[in-house]
Enzyme design. Sequence first.
Site, PDB file in Angstrom:
ATOM      1  N   HIS A  76       0.935 -21.772  26.971  1.00 31.13           N
ATOM      2  CA  HIS A  76       2.313 -22.165  26.621  1.00 31.13           C
ATOM      3  C   HIS A  76       2.735 -21.508  25.311  1.00 31.13           C
ATOM      4  O   HIS A  76       3.862 -21.028  25.171  1.00 31.13           O
ATOM      5  CB  HIS A  76       2.404 -23.684  26.418  1.00 31.13           C
ATOM      6  CG  HIS A  76       2.113 -24.498  27.620  1.00 31.13           C
ATOM      7  ND1 HIS A  76       0.978 -25.272  27.752  1.00 31.13           N
ATOM      8  CD2 HIS A  76       2.815 -24.675  28.768  1.00 31.13           C
ATOM      9  CE1 HIS A  76       1.001 -25.895  28.913  1.00 31.13           C
ATOM     10  NE2 HIS A  76       2.089 -25.547  29.558  1.00 31.13           N
TER      11      HIS A  76
ATOM     12  N   ASP B  10       0.650 -19.282  37.626  1.00 31.44           N
ATOM     13  CA  ASP B  10       1.349 -19.899  38.753  1.00 31.44           C
ATOM     14  C   ASP B  10       2.136 -18.805  39.471  1.00 31.44           C
ATOM     15  O   ASP B  10       3.375 -18.789  39.464  1.00 31.44           O
ATOM     16  CB  ASP B  10       2.263 -21.009  38.239  1.00 31.44           C
ATOM     17  CG  ASP B  10       1.468 -22.103  37.542  1.00 31.44           C
ATOM     18  OD1 ASP B  10       0.663 -22.760  38.215  1.00 31.44           O
ATOM     19  OD2 ASP B  10       1.617 -22.271  36.319  1.00 31.44           O
TER      20      ASP B  10
HETATM   21  O1  PAF Z   1       4.820 -24.710  35.435  1.00 28.01           O
HETATM   22  C1  PAF Z   1       5.228 -25.821  35.051  1.00 28.01           C
HETATM   23  O2  PAF Z   1       4.812 -26.350  34.039  1.00 28.01           O
HETATM   24  C2  PAF Z   1       6.267 -26.546  35.899  1.00 28.01           C
HETATM   25  O3  PAF Z   1       6.060 -26.318  37.253  1.00 28.01           O
HETATM   26  C3  PAF Z   1       7.706 -26.226  35.491  1.00 28.01           C
HETATM   27  C4  PAF Z   1       8.034 -24.762  35.725  1.00 28.01           C
HETATM   28  C5  PAF Z   1       7.925 -26.560  34.031  1.00 28.01           C
HETATM   29  C6  PAF Z   1       8.683 -27.050  36.328  1.00 28.01           C
HETATM   30  O4  PAF Z   1       8.486 -28.413  36.143  1.00 28.01           O
END
Ligand code: PAF
Length: 282
Positions: A37, A150
């Site tokens: 993140h 993802d």
């Molecule tokens: O990847 C994530 O953390 C979630 O799927 C997202 C993109 C924030 C949507 O809730």
Amino acid sequence: MRIARTIAEVRAAVDDAKQRGHRVGLVPTMGAFHEGHLSLMRRARAENGLVVVSLFVNPTQFAANEDLSTYPRDEQRDAALAEAEGVDVLFAPEPAEIYPDGFATSIHVAGITEVLDGASRPGHFDGVATVVAKLFGIVRPDVAYFGRKDAQQVLVVQRVVRDLNLDVRIEPCPIVREPDGLAMSSRNVYLVADARARATALHRALDAAAAVHRDGVLDAESIRSSALAVLADAGIDPEYLELRDADSLAAVDRVERDALLLVAARVGAARLIDNLLLKGDA
Ligand code: PAF
């Protein structure tokens, strides 16, 4: 850093920044921040005048049997980490702000959501597509940052943007890994002792496949077998381990165009995913 709880608050900050001619970058998250993140936030900070990070554990992307209630949450820690990365606004709404009474809309992307995680987690990508479209409508970012771990989610979001003509650029960003190769994930906290050690097999399996591919093997079954052998050694029976076209997610027999080798497996209490891009030689 401002913490915005309401749509009106975040919109006011965005309107103000746009009036000043700033570009707006959005990092959508569900919190429990890790280096993955933070790398998205850093990239957003370097490229935009205003950086908004959304922190919302989106209930509609969890099935009834999944970990919505136990999903790791620590807003104070997350806020401190985001602030240290120079984030301007942390948008952390309550569920009722996003899904008020009477909310009735859902976005379904056909095709690419019917395989892999979409097959294992029915409804998951409808929840993702809907909340991401809402976040785009609320924040109106110029660019939004998503991690390539993802990979299927990135493709789904790109398709929503294309099909609905949303005015936002999607920036897929590299997978961030632990020193031993494990892809960073908020769900890695579920891995204890033996499971944490065994979890490295996912990355080692992808590495083995990459080595076979580098040796000139293009046949999907041979590439898959090399990865499956590593997983089997670690006692892991994957939910899926598949080679798919990197754009359409169609199954491929030979790596002639860019392909993704995608894996999902339950290791101890965690369901983990990872993937590797194999460049096509065509
Ligand atoms: O990847 C994530 O953390 C979630 O799927 C997202 C993109 C924030 C949507 O809730």
